[in-house]
Every structure is written in structure tokens, then in C-alpha cells.
Design a protein around this motif. Structure first.
Motif, mmCIF file in Angstrom:
data_model
loop_
_atom_site.group_PDB
_atom_site.id
_atom_site.type_symbol
_atom_site.label_atom_id
_atom_site.label_comp_id
_atom_site.label_asym_id
_atom_site.label_seq_id
_atom_site.Cartn_x
_atom_site.Cartn_y
_atom_site.Cartn_z
ATOM 1 N N HIS A 295 0.692 -1.324 -0.176
ATOM 2 C CA HIS A 295 -0.158 0.081 0.027
ATOM 3 C C HIS A 295 0.930 1.202 0.041
ATOM 4 O O HIS A 295 2.181 1.332 0.080
ATOM 5 C CB HIS A 295 -1.070 0.085 1.270
ATOM 6 N N VAL A 296 0.374 2.498 -0.352
ATOM 7 C CA VAL A 296 0.955 3.732 -0.423
ATOM 8 C C VAL A 296 1.476 3.931 1.072
ATOM 9 O O VAL A 296 1.000 3.946 2.076
ATOM 10 C CB VAL A 296 -0.166 4.890 -0.603
ATOM 11 N N HIS A 297 2.897 4.313 0.868
ATOM 12 C CA HIS A 297 3.652 4.819 2.009
ATOM 13 C C HIS A 297 4.314 6.088 1.940
ATOM 14 O O HIS A 297 4.552 6.469 0.927
ATOM 15 C CB HIS A 297 4.707 3.698 2.563
ATOM 16 N N ALA B 153 8.680 10.114 -3.142
ATOM 17 C CA ALA B 153 7.652 9.153 -3.678
ATOM 18 C C ALA B 153 8.363 7.817 -4.435
ATOM 19 O O ALA B 153 9.153 7.974 -5.176
ATOM 20 C CB ALA B 153 7.099 9.814 -4.780
ATOM 21 N N SER B 154 8.052 6.773 -3.443
ATOM 22 C CA SER B 154 8.494 5.396 -4.050
ATOM 23 C C SER B 154 7.626 4.380 -3.289
ATOM 24 O O SER B 154 6.725 4.748 -2.404
ATOM 25 C CB SER B 154 9.922 5.097 -3.598
ATOM 26 N N SER B 155 7.981 3.183 -3.785
ATOM 27 C CA SER B 155 7.305 1.910 -3.076
ATOM 28 C C SER B 155 7.928 1.909 -1.466
ATOM 29 O O SER B 155 9.273 2.328 -1.527
ATOM 30 C CB SER B 155 7.119 0.751 -3.788
ATOM 31 N N ARG B 156 7.073 1.407 -0.713
ATOM 32 C CA ARG B 156 7.770 0.917 0.746
ATOM 33 C C ARG B 156 8.971 0.001 0.484
ATOM 34 O O ARG B 156 9.901 0.080 1.136
ATOM 35 C CB ARG B 156 6.584 0.282 1.649
ATOM 36 N N ASP C 297 -1.781 18.545 -13.707
ATOM 37 C CA ASP C 297 -1.047 19.686 -13.351
ATOM 38 C C ASP C 297 -0.587 19.013 -12.092
ATOM 39 O O ASP C 297 -0.139 19.735 -10.977
ATOM 40 C CB ASP C 297 -1.914 20.904 -13.346
ATOM 41 N N TRP C 298 -0.891 17.701 -11.725
ATOM 42 C CA TRP C 298 -0.206 16.948 -10.442
ATOM 43 C C TRP C 298 0.231 15.938 -10.573
ATOM 44 O O TRP C 298 -0.001 15.094 -11.718
ATOM 45 C CB TRP C 298 -1.577 16.828 -9.677
ATOM 46 N N GLN C 299 1.063 15.411 -9.762
ATOM 47 C CA GLN C 299 1.819 14.235 -9.707
ATOM 48 C C GLN C 299 1.574 13.123 -8.784
ATOM 49 O O GLN C 299 1.653 12.028 -8.993
ATOM 50 C CB GLN C 299 3.396 14.602 -9.749
ATOM 51 N N ALA C 300 1.063 13.706 -7.835
ATOM 52 C CA ALA C 300 0.449 12.667 -6.652
ATOM 53 C C ALA C 300 -0.994 13.291 -6.420
ATOM 54 O O ALA C 300 -1.164 14.687 -6.404
ATOM 55 C CB ALA C 300 1.264 12.650 -5.337
ATOM 56 N N LEU C 301 -1.705 12.474 -5.845
ATOM 57 C CA LEU C 301 -3.231 12.817 -5.548
ATOM 58 C C LEU C 301 -3.567 12.291 -4.411
ATOM 59 O O LEU C 301 -3.539 11.101 -3.911
ATOM 60 C CB LEU C 301 -4.405 12.223 -6.555
ATOM 61 N N TYR C 302 -4.356 13.095 -3.392
ATOM 62 C CA TYR C 302 -4.906 12.661 -2.128
ATOM 63 C C TYR C 302 -6.212 13.044 -1.956
ATOM 64 O O TYR C 302 -6.484 14.330 -1.899
ATOM 65 C CB TYR C 302 -4.177 13.517 -0.921
ATOM 66 N N LEU D 184 -5.509 7.413 -2.224
ATOM 67 C CA LEU D 184 -4.278 8.052 -2.256
ATOM 68 C C LEU D 184 -3.534 7.543 -3.536
ATOM 69 O O LEU D 184 -3.402 6.353 -3.473
ATOM 70 C CB LEU D 184 -3.312 7.962 -1.115
ATOM 71 N N MET D 185 -2.934 8.362 -4.449
ATOM 72 C CA MET D 185 -2.299 8.078 -5.718
ATOM 73 C C MET D 185 -0.773 8.531 -5.100
ATOM 74 O O MET D 185 -0.737 9.792 -5.491
ATOM 75 C CB MET D 185 -2.923 8.261 -7.035
ATOM 76 N N LEU D 186 0.169 7.682 -5.550
ATOM 77 C CA LEU D 186 1.405 7.931 -5.683
ATOM 78 C C LEU D 186 2.473 7.814 -6.743
ATOM 79 O O LEU D 186 2.184 6.373 -6.944
ATOM 80 C CB LEU D 186 2.255 7.664 -4.191
ATOM 81 N N PRO D 187 3.179 8.434 -7.516
ATOM 82 C CA PRO D 187 4.068 7.935 -8.339
ATOM 83 C C PRO D 187 5.296 6.859 -7.970
ATOM 84 O O PRO D 187 5.798 7.576 -6.631
ATOM 85 C CB PRO D 187 4.720 9.088 -9.228
ATOM 86 N N ILE D 188 5.325 5.730 -8.398
ATOM 87 C CA ILE D 188 6.652 4.956 -7.920
ATOM 88 C C ILE D 188 7.510 4.662 -8.893
ATOM 89 O O ILE D 188 7.253 5.016 -10.068
ATOM 90 C CB ILE D 188 5.893 3.746 -6.820
ATOM 91 N N GLU D 189 8.781 4.067 -8.574
ATOM 92 C CA GLU D 189 9.553 3.851 -9.502
ATOM 93 C C GLU D 189 9.075 2.711 -10.723
ATOM 94 O O GLU D 189 8.135 2.201 -10.562
ATOM 95 C CB GLU D 189 10.866 2.811 -8.799
#
Length: 472
Positions: free
Chosen positions: A59-61, A116-119, A228-233, A246-251
Motif C-alpha cells: 500500500h501507499v507509504h 515518492a517510491s514504494s515502501r 497539473d499534479w503528480q500525486a493525488l490525495y 491516495l495515488m503516488l508515483p513510484i519507481e
């Protein structure tokens, strides 16, 4: 791998648990011990992938900026290595679109940065660095089954370890002695039971459970996607809107999407249900982003999200030679993103305590750790009290006042750069919550409350006038 450091020679420290809390603690211990052994139940992967013992890793960390600063100090150059492996750096106010309960946070360059990465990548990066320390040895696929006490049971002298022998499909048990034992095994810590077996009282516990559950999936973004965003909460707004995401860009140029629901309104794990849950959120941005995205992983759920605080600092008797850290001492609802950073702060606290020596360390550390954890605990639990089904301490007057105040801070953060900047710095543990009670911010809150009251009074008067009936 079974480490040669099980030879029990020299000043020795043992860390139970090889997750992030155990790893950062291990790094601090290298300053004070000739040998540091980290005992981990899992087979540790050579690549940055989730492992069985860390189910939450799917999950998003979020690594808050305070935590990132501590990690860089402990492992100089770590961030550069993570960026080279695909992690990215985001400005919390500029690059992340955040829908709080009052509206969209105002966007600007804040200077508060988010890794911003995976746990799994973060843990792998830390572990790779720690494995380069000659003092550190890893014992994997092995489980600590109990604590070993000295003759009068006033101190912990070591641990009982079950070493799994994959070659012969069996296991052997070994006693490992050390000058210090650190429990970093997380929520499922068995130290309370182990202390009871030695004749000690287990620590009292406080549990606050809002019955929050998660479901997560990795996506390949659509080729033509732009925003216009890279992450979304999309923050939940309980009690009436208990769902969030929550959306996070990861590797790897991928998106990690985590859906969350409180009051047992858990997100589904089937394809149609996952998307429909996304569609039901307070904004369509996430649904619009992923509806044409390519799924790269199964949907994985997680529901062990209660806030649990074990009060070791309140024990009348605590054996020497033992400290408990990370989630084993205080675990938070993961939605607030405090876990990894508080683990890093705990390691920093242990460093401070060790400078005064091993004598009295156990009580000294647990008391200082309790003070460190008090602020994030209050922030997490007070927000969880907004859910209708929350179990734990009842909603008191102080918490209700805190909710009233924070509701106005959230509203101001949709239009006032200074207020949002202060809030983000508090959230990232760069400042204490007292920053939100600066006289200037208090004045803005009171002004906002007064304007809201006057506006409501005007509406009430207008409505009442409209209801007046005249005789013809």
C-alpha cells in the motif's frame, strides 16, 4: 542467511525485526556496539519487492520530510541512490493535489518535499546500505521465541532463536546473548507475553480503532495522460464521507493507488467493485485517471489499522537490557503517514539515550519515546474519533474543540498560503502543532469563524423573511 555474528563475542546488540524500524535502529547501534545482529523471520529478497512479513508494503507509504532528513543523516547519499533506482521527489503543496474535507488545498511551492517510491524500494535501499557495515550481520528465516534473563531476572541477557534449516527442512534452536535487545517486530510484538513469562507485568495498552481498511493496486498510466499534479490525495471526511484514496508515483513510471474506507466501509478487492468505489469518491479525478490505465498487479487489501499504544513507560518494573521501538511500542492508523518517520525519530531518540550509557537505558528510552510518540498519537487518534464506529477513548470536550479548530485550519488552507504552509510543516513533523496556534493563525481562525457565523445568521434571517405570510 545465518550470520557469523551469532558467535556471542564482544559487545553485542540484537535487533528483533528487519523492517524499517529495525534497520534504522541497527544503524544507530553501530555507533555503540562492536557487533549488531538483526534477526528477521522472512527470507530477505535481493530486490525491492514486498515480502510476507510486511503485508502493508503493498500500500501507499509516505516518508515525511523529517523522516527523510534523519535517514539521510544516518545513510549519507541514500536519497541519491533511491532516485537513481526510480524514486522521485515531490513538493507537497505544488506537486500533490489534496482534497481535504473543506476543499482543494491551495497550490504553491512549499519547499516541503516528499519522497515518492514504494515502501519496498525504501526498505531495500536502507538494507543495502546497512549490509555494507562490517559490524552488522543479518540472520534471516529465523524467529525469536523468547527472552533470556540473568539469574535474578533483573536484566535481559539474550534471546532464544529458532533457526530454520531450509536444506534439511527443519529447525534448530540457539541461545544468543547480547548486551542489548531491541524489539522492532511491529504490531504483532510478543514482548508483553515474554515479559509475563519472566514474572513482569505486561504494559497497559490504549487502542483506538476506526475500522479503516485499504485496497491497493499498481497501474501503468495511460500513454496520453496529462495533469497539473503528480500525486493525488482525496482525503476522507468522516462521519458523512468515510471514503478516501491516495495515488503516488513510484519507481518504474508506475502509479500506486490505495483506496481507504472507515467505519468498516472497506474498499472491495474485485475489479468492478474497486473501480466503483473509486467512482464514489468526493472527486472524480482518480477515477478519470485510472479508468483507462493498465493494471499491473492484483488488488491487495489490508485492515490491521488500529492505533495501538503499549505504555512501557508506565511499567513499575522494566528489565535492563531491553528496549521496544517502532510499531511494537506505538502503532498508528497508516492513513496519516506517520509510521516510518516516527520510527526514524525513535532511532534518533535511542541514539541520544545511548550516549548516557546502558545503565538505566530501558526506562530512560521508553519514557523519552513516549514523549516523542505523544504528538503523532494525538493527531491520529483525534482524527479517528470523527468516525461513527470508532472504538476506544470517548470523544471528550478537548477533542471536540480540536475538531472545531482543525476544521477551520482546513478551510483556511484552501485559500491561505501561510496557513497551509504551517499545516504542511506540522504534518511533516518539521514543526510541533503549537505552530498552528501562533497568534496570527489563531486570529485568522477566529476571523473565519466570525465570518461564517455572520453569513449563517444572514441566511437564517433571509429564510425567515421569505417564510412570512401576509393576509390579502
Amino acid at each position: 542467511m545465518h550470520s557469523k555474528l551469532l558467535s556471542n563475542q564482544g559487545r553485542h546488540a540484537v535487533v528483533i525485526g528487519g523492517s524499517i524500524a529495525g534497520l534504522v535502529t541497527g544503524r544507530v547501534l553501530t555507533k555503540y556496539f562492536e557487533q549488531v545482529t538483526i534477526i528477521e523471520r522472512d527470507l530477505v529478497p535481493d530486490e525491492p519487492v514486498p515480502r510476507k512479513g510486511v503485508p502493508q508494503s503493498h500500500h501507499v507509504h509516505v516518508l515525511l520530510m523529517r523522516g527523510a532528513m534523519i535517514l539521510e543523516e544516518l545513510f549519507p547519499g541514500l536519497h541519491a541512490e533511491l532516485y537513481a533506482a526510480g524514486a522521485s521527489q515531490l513538493d507537497m503543496a505544488k506537486d500533490a493535489a489534496w482534497l481535504n474535507p473543506a476543499g482543494w488545498g491551495i497550490r504553491f511551492t512549499s519547499g516541503v518535499m516528499l519522497l515518492a517510491s514504494s515502501r519496498s524500494l525504501l526498505e531495500w535501499g536502507i538494507r543495502q546500505r546497512l549490509m555494507q557495515c562490517p559490524q552488522v550481520g543479518f540472520v534471516t528465516e529465523s524467529e525469536v521465541t523468547g527472552l533470556l534473563a540473568n539469574a535474578d531476572k533483573t536484566a535481559i541477557a539474550g534471546v532464544q532463536v529458532r533457526l530454520h534449516d531450509q536444506l534439511h527442512r527443519g529447525s534448530v534452536t540457539k541461545q544468543v546473548y547480547a548486551d542489548l535487545i531491541v524489539d522492532a517486530t511491529g504490531r504483532m510484538s510478543k514482548t508483553p507475553q515474554w515479559l509475563t513469562a519472566l514474572g513482569y507485568e505486561p504494559p497497559p495498552e490504549t487502542v483506538v480503532n476506526a475500522h479503516v481498511g485499504y485496497a491497493s493496486r499498481i497501474y501503468q498510466p495511460p500513454a496520453n495522460f496529462s495533469s497539473d499534479w503528480q500525486a493525488l490525495y482525496l482525503q476522507a471526511a468522516p462521519p458523512n464521507a468515510p471514503r478516501g484514496a491516495l495515488m503516488l508515483p513510484i519507481e518504474g513510471g508506475r502509479w500506486l493507488v490505495s483506496l481507504g474506507g472507515g467505519d468498516k466501509d472497506y474498499p472491495p478487492t474485485d475489479e468492478a467493485g474497486f473501480l466503483e468505489f473509486t467512482r464514489s469518491l468526493r472527486s472524480s479525478l482518480l477515477y478519470d485517471a485510472i479508468k483507462d490505465a493498465k493494471p499491473l498487479s492484483p488488488i491487495v487489501s489490508y485492515r490491521a489499522t488500529e492505533n495501538r499504544r503499549r505504555h512501557y513507560e508506565k511499567l513499575r518494573r522494566m528489565p535492563e537490557g531491553l528496549v521496544v521501538t517502532g510499531d511494537a511500542a506505538c502503532a498508528f492508523n497508516p492513513v496519516y503517514g506517520q509510521g516510518m518517520t516516527t520510527a526514524a525519530i525513535a532511532a534518533e531518540t535511542l541514539d541520544r539515550c545511548l550516549k548516557k550509557g546502558l545503565s538505566g537505558l530501558s526506562k530512560r528510552f521508553q519514557k523519552q519515546l513516549a514523549q516523542v510518540n505523544a504528538v503523532p498519537w494525538t493527531l491520529a487518534t483525534s482524527e479517528d474519533y470523527r468516525y461513527r464506529s470508532t472504538e476506544g477513548k470517548s470523544l471528550d470536550r478537548k477533542t471536540k474543540l480540536m475538531h472545531w479548530y482543525m476544521d477551520r485550519i482546513m478551510l483556511l488552507s484552501t485559500k491561505n498560503v501561510e496557513v497551509r504552509s504551517q499545516f504542511i510543516q506540522v504534518m511533516h513533523m518539521l514543526k510541533t502543532p503549537t505552530a498552528l496556534f501562533h497568534p496570527k493563525i489563531v486570529a485568522l481562525v477566529l476571523q473565519e469563524a466570525l465570518q461564517s457565523t455572520l453569513h449563517q445568521a444572514t441566511l437564517t434571517t433571509t429564510n425567515n423573511q421569505g417564510d412570512v405570510k401576509t393576509c390579502s
